[in-house]
Write an enzyme that holds these catalytic residues in place. Structure first.
Site, PDB file in Angstrom:
ATOM      1  N   THR A  11      -9.451   8.133  11.269  1.00 44.41           N
ATOM      2  CA  THR A  11      -8.179   7.410  11.450  1.00 44.41           C
ATOM      3  C   THR A  11      -7.844   6.547  10.238  1.00 44.41           C
ATOM      4  O   THR A  11      -6.791   5.922  10.196  1.00 44.41           O
ATOM      5  CB  THR A  11      -8.262   6.495  12.699  1.00 44.41           C
ATOM      6  OG1 THR A  11      -9.428   5.660  12.552  1.00 44.41           O
ATOM      7  CG2 THR A  11      -8.359   7.299  13.981  1.00 44.41           C
ATOM      8  N   VAL A  14      -8.801   7.136   3.929  1.00 40.88           N
ATOM      9  CA  VAL A  14      -9.573   8.187   3.261  1.00 40.88           C
ATOM     10  C   VAL A  14      -9.824   9.348   4.221  1.00 40.88           C
ATOM     11  O   VAL A  14      -9.692  10.518   3.850  1.00 40.88           O
ATOM     12  CB  VAL A  14     -10.901   7.612   2.699  1.00 40.88           C
ATOM     13  CG1 VAL A  14     -11.761   8.726   2.114  1.00 40.88           C
ATOM     14  CG2 VAL A  14     -10.620   6.556   1.632  1.00 40.88           C
ATOM     15  N   CYS A 130     -13.764   4.515  -6.470  1.00 46.36           N
ATOM     16  CA  CYS A 130     -12.513   5.164  -6.902  1.00 46.36           C
ATOM     17  C   CYS A 130     -12.243   4.988  -8.399  1.00 46.36           C
ATOM     18  O   CYS A 130     -11.860   5.933  -9.093  1.00 46.36           O
ATOM     19  CB  CYS A 130     -11.347   4.636  -6.086  1.00 46.36           C
ATOM     20  SG  CYS A 130     -11.439   2.888  -5.705  1.00 46.36           S
ATOM     21  N   SER A 160      -4.211   0.346  -1.455  1.00 48.48           N
ATOM     22  CA  SER A 160      -4.840   1.309  -0.535  1.00 48.48           C
ATOM     23  C   SER A 160      -6.337   1.408  -0.778  1.00 48.48           C
ATOM     24  O   SER A 160      -7.076   1.872   0.086  1.00 48.48           O
ATOM     25  CB  SER A 160      -4.197   2.691  -0.666  1.00 48.48           C
ATOM     26  OG  SER A 160      -4.295   3.145  -2.004  1.00 48.48           O
ATOM     27  N   GLY A 161      -6.788   0.942  -1.938  1.00 46.59           N
ATOM     28  CA  GLY A 161      -8.227   0.918  -2.226  1.00 46.59           C
ATOM     29  C   GLY A 161      -8.968  -0.042  -1.307  1.00 46.59           C
ATOM     30  O   GLY A 161     -10.195   0.011  -1.225  1.00 46.59           O
ATOM     31  N   LYS A 215     -19.954  -2.100 -10.343  1.00 49.78           N
ATOM     32  CA  LYS A 215     -20.043  -0.703  -9.870  1.00 49.78           C
ATOM     33  C   LYS A 215     -19.627   0.264 -10.982  1.00 49.78           C
ATOM     34  O   LYS A 215     -20.244   1.311 -11.170  1.00 49.78           O
ATOM     35  CB  LYS A 215     -19.100  -0.487  -8.679  1.00 49.78           C
ATOM     36  CG  LYS A 215     -19.557  -1.059  -7.364  1.00 49.78           C
ATOM     37  CD  LYS A 215     -18.441  -0.829  -6.324  1.00 49.78           C
ATOM     38  CE  LYS A 215     -18.585  -1.750  -5.146  1.00 49.78           C
ATOM     39  NZ  LYS A 215     -17.370  -1.752  -4.308  1.00 49.78           N
ATOM     40  N   ARG A 236      -6.403  -6.149  -8.854  1.00 45.36           N
ATOM     41  CA  ARG A 236      -5.606  -5.577  -7.757  1.00 45.36           C
ATOM     42  C   ARG A 236      -4.128  -5.817  -8.067  1.00 45.36           C
ATOM     43  O   ARG A 236      -3.743  -6.930  -8.452  1.00 45.36           O
ATOM     44  CB  ARG A 236      -5.986  -6.271  -6.443  1.00 45.36           C
ATOM     45  CG  ARG A 236      -5.391  -5.644  -5.224  1.00 45.36           C
ATOM     46  CD  ARG A 236      -5.987  -4.313  -4.864  1.00 45.36           C
ATOM     47  NE  ARG A 236      -7.338  -4.426  -4.338  1.00 45.36           N
ATOM     48  CZ  ARG A 236      -8.160  -3.393  -4.205  1.00 45.36           C
ATOM     49  NH1 ARG A 236      -7.789  -2.177  -4.563  1.00 45.36           N
ATOM     50  NH2 ARG A 236      -9.374  -3.565  -3.738  1.00 45.36           N
ATOM     51  N   HIS A 243      -4.476   4.352  -8.760  1.00 44.08           N
ATOM     52  CA  HIS A 243      -5.132   3.385  -9.651  1.00 44.08           C
ATOM     53  C   HIS A 243      -4.844   3.766 -11.107  1.00 44.08           C
ATOM     54  O   HIS A 243      -4.859   4.945 -11.465  1.00 44.08           O
ATOM     55  CB  HIS A 243      -6.656   3.420  -9.469  1.00 44.08           C
ATOM     56  CG  HIS A 243      -7.157   2.807  -8.202  1.00 44.08           C
ATOM     57  ND1 HIS A 243      -6.352   2.264  -7.232  1.00 44.08           N
ATOM     58  CD2 HIS A 243      -8.438   2.649  -7.749  1.00 44.08           C
ATOM     59  CE1 HIS A 243      -7.101   1.799  -6.245  1.00 44.08           C
ATOM     60  NE2 HIS A 243      -8.368   2.023  -6.529  1.00 44.08           N
ATOM     61  N   ASN A 316      -6.066   7.257  -5.893  1.00 44.00           N
ATOM     62  CA  ASN A 316      -7.383   6.733  -5.520  1.00 44.00           C
ATOM     63  C   ASN A 316      -7.872   7.259  -4.177  1.00 44.00           C
ATOM     64  O   ASN A 316      -9.070   7.308  -3.924  1.00 44.00           O
ATOM     65  CB  ASN A 316      -7.362   5.195  -5.488  1.00 44.00           C
ATOM     66  CG  ASN A 316      -6.259   4.641  -4.625  1.00 44.00           C
ATOM     67  OD1 ASN A 316      -5.081   4.790  -4.954  1.00 44.00           O
ATOM     68  ND2 ASN A 316      -6.609   4.022  -3.522  1.00 44.00           N
TER      69      ASN A 316
HETATM   70  N1  LIG Z   1      -9.505   3.616  -0.209  1.00 45.55           N
HETATM   71  C1  LIG Z   1     -10.113   3.992  -1.322  1.00 45.55           C
HETATM   72  O1  LIG Z   1      -9.480   4.153  -2.409  1.00 45.55           O
HETATM   73  C2  LIG Z   1     -11.567   4.248  -1.316  1.00 45.55           C
HETATM   74  C3  LIG Z   1     -12.120   4.829  -2.441  1.00 45.55           C
HETATM   75  C4  LIG Z   1     -13.481   5.085  -2.477  1.00 45.55           C
HETATM   76  C5  LIG Z   1     -14.234   4.760  -1.363  1.00 45.55           C
HETATM   77  N2  LIG Z   1     -13.679   4.181  -0.273  1.00 45.55           N
HETATM   78  C6  LIG Z   1     -14.551   3.878   0.865  1.00 45.55           C
HETATM   79  O2  LIG Z   1     -14.247   4.740   1.953  1.00 45.55           O
HETATM   80  C7  LIG Z   1     -14.506   4.074   3.175  1.00 45.55           C
HETATM   81  C8  LIG Z   1     -13.252   4.116   4.049  1.00 45.55           C
HETATM   82  O3  LIG Z   1     -12.180   3.477   3.381  1.00 45.55           O
HETATM   83  P1  LIG Z   1     -10.678   3.512   3.930  1.00 45.55           P
HETATM   84  O4  LIG Z   1      -9.846   3.035   2.812  1.00 45.55           O
HETATM   85  O5  LIG Z   1     -10.364   4.830   4.563  1.00 45.55           O
HETATM   86  O6  LIG Z   1     -10.745   2.403   5.116  1.00 45.55           O
HETATM   87  P2  LIG Z   1      -9.788   2.217   6.367  1.00 45.55           P
HETATM   88  O7  LIG Z   1      -8.436   2.779   6.098  1.00 45.55           O
HETATM   89  O8  LIG Z   1      -9.887   0.792   6.751  1.00 45.55           O
HETATM   90  O9  LIG Z   1     -10.457   3.122   7.518  1.00 45.55           O
HETATM   91  C9  LIG Z   1     -11.750   2.852   8.021  1.00 45.55           C
HETATM   92  C10 LIG Z   1     -12.180   3.966   8.965  1.00 45.55           C
HETATM   93  O10 LIG Z   1     -13.524   3.695   9.382  1.00 45.55           O
HETATM   94  C11 LIG Z   1     -13.568   3.646  10.801  1.00 45.55           C
HETATM   95  N3  LIG Z   1     -14.606   2.690  11.210  1.00 45.55           N
HETATM   96  C12 LIG Z   1     -14.796   1.436  10.750  1.00 45.55           C
HETATM   97  N4  LIG Z   1     -15.863   0.863  11.381  1.00 45.55           N
HETATM   98  C13 LIG Z   1     -16.333   1.782  12.253  1.00 45.55           C
HETATM   99  C14 LIG Z   1     -17.406   1.822  13.193  1.00 45.55           C
HETATM  100  N5  LIG Z   1     -18.221   0.771  13.361  1.00 45.55           N
HETATM  101  N6  LIG Z   1     -17.591   2.944  13.911  1.00 45.55           N
HETATM  102  C15 LIG Z   1     -16.769   4.002  13.764  1.00 45.55           C
HETATM  103  N7  LIG Z   1     -15.741   4.037  12.888  1.00 45.55           N
HETATM  104  C16 LIG Z   1     -15.524   2.948  12.141  1.00 45.55           C
HETATM  105  C17 LIG Z   1     -12.176   3.214  11.223  1.00 45.55           C
HETATM  106  O11 LIG Z   1     -11.965   3.572  12.571  1.00 45.55           O
HETATM  107  P3  LIG Z   1     -10.950   2.729  13.486  1.00 45.55           P
HETATM  108  O12 LIG Z   1      -9.564   3.161  13.090  1.00 45.55           O
HETATM  109  O13 LIG Z   1     -11.334   3.147  14.855  1.00 45.55           O
HETATM  110  O14 LIG Z   1     -11.214   1.280  13.195  1.00 45.55           O
HETATM  111  C18 LIG Z   1     -11.334   4.033  10.247  1.00 45.55           C
HETATM  112  O15 LIG Z   1     -11.261   5.370  10.676  1.00 45.55           O
HETATM  113  C19 LIG Z   1     -14.979   2.666   2.801  1.00 45.55           C
HETATM  114  O16 LIG Z   1     -16.393   2.653   2.740  1.00 45.55           O
HETATM  115  C20 LIG Z   1     -14.402   2.471   1.412  1.00 45.55           C
HETATM  116  O17 LIG Z   1     -15.134   1.545   0.655  1.00 45.55           O
HETATM  117  C21 LIG Z   1     -12.358   3.938  -0.214  1.00 45.55           C
END
Ligand SMILES: NC(=O)c1ccc[n+]([C@@H]2O[C@H](COP(=O)([O-])OP(=O)(O)OC[C@H]3O[C@@H](n4cnc5c(N)ncnc54)[C@H](OP(=O)(O)O)[C@@H]3O)[C@@H](O)[C@H]2O)c1
Length: 340
Positions: A11, A14, A130, A160-161, A215, A236, A243, A316
């Protein structure tokens, strides 16, 4: 015969992009499961023409599944990635939890695909930060030609990062600027992000640098070459997706800007858009939804003997996260699992 794939965090920003990319690249999926937290149980997400219903990560049994693409934060990854790996499902993780673990390969398929074979030590493969992912795609072909000594990089990172919350905060705060009765103080970010820039991503370290900056240093060494020195300033900016990075590179050998442009044009994953005229370069809004890392503004740095400057832009959520993770799954499929 294809793969049984689990998308964990389906959801999120990413996770949703992972589903799009698995479909766009026709990854050989036999069966797919989409997981999130209990509060999202039953939420619908799209996979190509199909609508899938999310299940609860906490009660999911990974036995018999081939690959789990994890896109949850480090806390949830710490709890659930070892469970999946122990059940025989290979984890490709987007969090920072395993990136620096010597028993976990950290992979950008255009740069170090051969590291894939180390996956078996823990059944886990890490996806880089990213900002690192797009930078190393550009550095690697130049390093192969002229040996990079030092990199000075400044990033301009989209909201969005920092997940769904970051996008909402920029959107709501931007509207509230025009409606002073509807004040939206910073929550996700440490200062106002609308119409502002913030030189602070992730936590501060004792050295004075932020973890995001650290990192980029540590991951470039692990993915490309430990001898490359990197110093970074991560900022940011009020951009939703995409990015940007201003990168200064010092080489051991001389590399002419025209030759660098030709090398980058031939390099995998890169698109060079570099005309010295109004608009002859790429900005973040133009890279959204694309697979490529875009390089512009390639030019000699005349202040050092062997130096170049360039501008690097990428989506990103794609190369910085979901696309790279799916490319890792493809590499795993082609080199190791060989199904599909
Ligand atoms: N965005 C980027 O550019 C980027 C780049 C590289 C890496 N990342 C990494 O990718 C990961 C996800 O990032 P995102 O940007 O997609 O975050 P996000 O939009 O906040 O989404 C987080 C996702 O994780 C789920 N989640 C969180 N805690 C959970 C738990 N305890 N049990 C089950 N599901 C859980 C959430 O589910 P719910 O909707 O149910 O809360 C949601 O599906 C992070 O580790 C981030 O550091 C992100």
């Amino acid at each position: 015969m294809g793969y049984k794939v689990v998308v964990v965090g389906a959801t999120g920003n990413v996770g949703r992009e992972m589903l799009n990319i698995l479909d766009e690249r026709a990854f050989p999926v036999d069966e797919i499961a989409v997981l999130a937290s209990r509060k999202s149980l039953g939420t619908e997400v799209t996979f190509g023409e199909k609508t899938l219903t999310t299940k609860d990560l906490d009660t999911f049994d990974f036995t018999g599944w081939d690959i789990a693409l994890f896109a949850v934060g480090s806390e949830a990854t710490k709890q659930y990635a070892p469970v999946a790996a122990k059940a025989g499902c290979i984890v490709i993780d987007n969090s920072s939890l395993y990136r620096y673990d010597p028993d976990v390969p950290l992979i950008v398929p255009e740069v170090n695909p051969e590291a894939i074979h180390d996956y078996a030590k823990k059944n886990i493969i890490a996806n880089p930060n990213c900002s690192t992912a797009q930078m190393v795609v550009a550095l690697k072909p130049l390093h192969d030609r002229a040996r990079i000594k030092r990199v000075v990089v400044s990033t301009y990172q989209s909201v969005s990062g920092s997940g769904k919350g970051g996008i909402d905060e920029l959107w709501d705060q931007t509207k509230s600027i025009y409606n002073p009765t509807d004040d939206k103080p910073p929550k996700q970010f440490t200062k106002q992000i609308a119409f502002n820039v913030i030189p602070h991503i992730d936590v501060f370290l004792d050295s004075g640098e932020t973890k995001e900056e650290w990192k980029m240093v540590a991951e470039t060494k692990k993915i490309v070459d430990p001898s490359i020195k990197v110093t970074a300033t991560c900022v940011r900016v009020p951009v939703f997706v995409g990015h940007s990075e201003a990168i200064n590179i010092e080489f051991e050998d001389f590399l002419d800007e025209d030759e660098a442009r030709d090398i980058l044009r031939e390099a995998p994953g890169i698109m060079v858009i570099d005309k010295r005229e109004d608009g002859g370069y790429v900005t973040p809004v133009e890279c959204v939804g694309d697979f490529a890392t875009f390089i512009s503004r390639i030019r000699q740095d005349s202040t050092i003997e062997n130096g170049l400057n360039l501008w690097c832009v990428s989506d990103n959520l794609r190369k910085g996260a979901a696309l790279n993770a799916v490319q890792i799954a493809e590499t795993l499929g082609n080199r190791v699992l060989k199904k599909g």
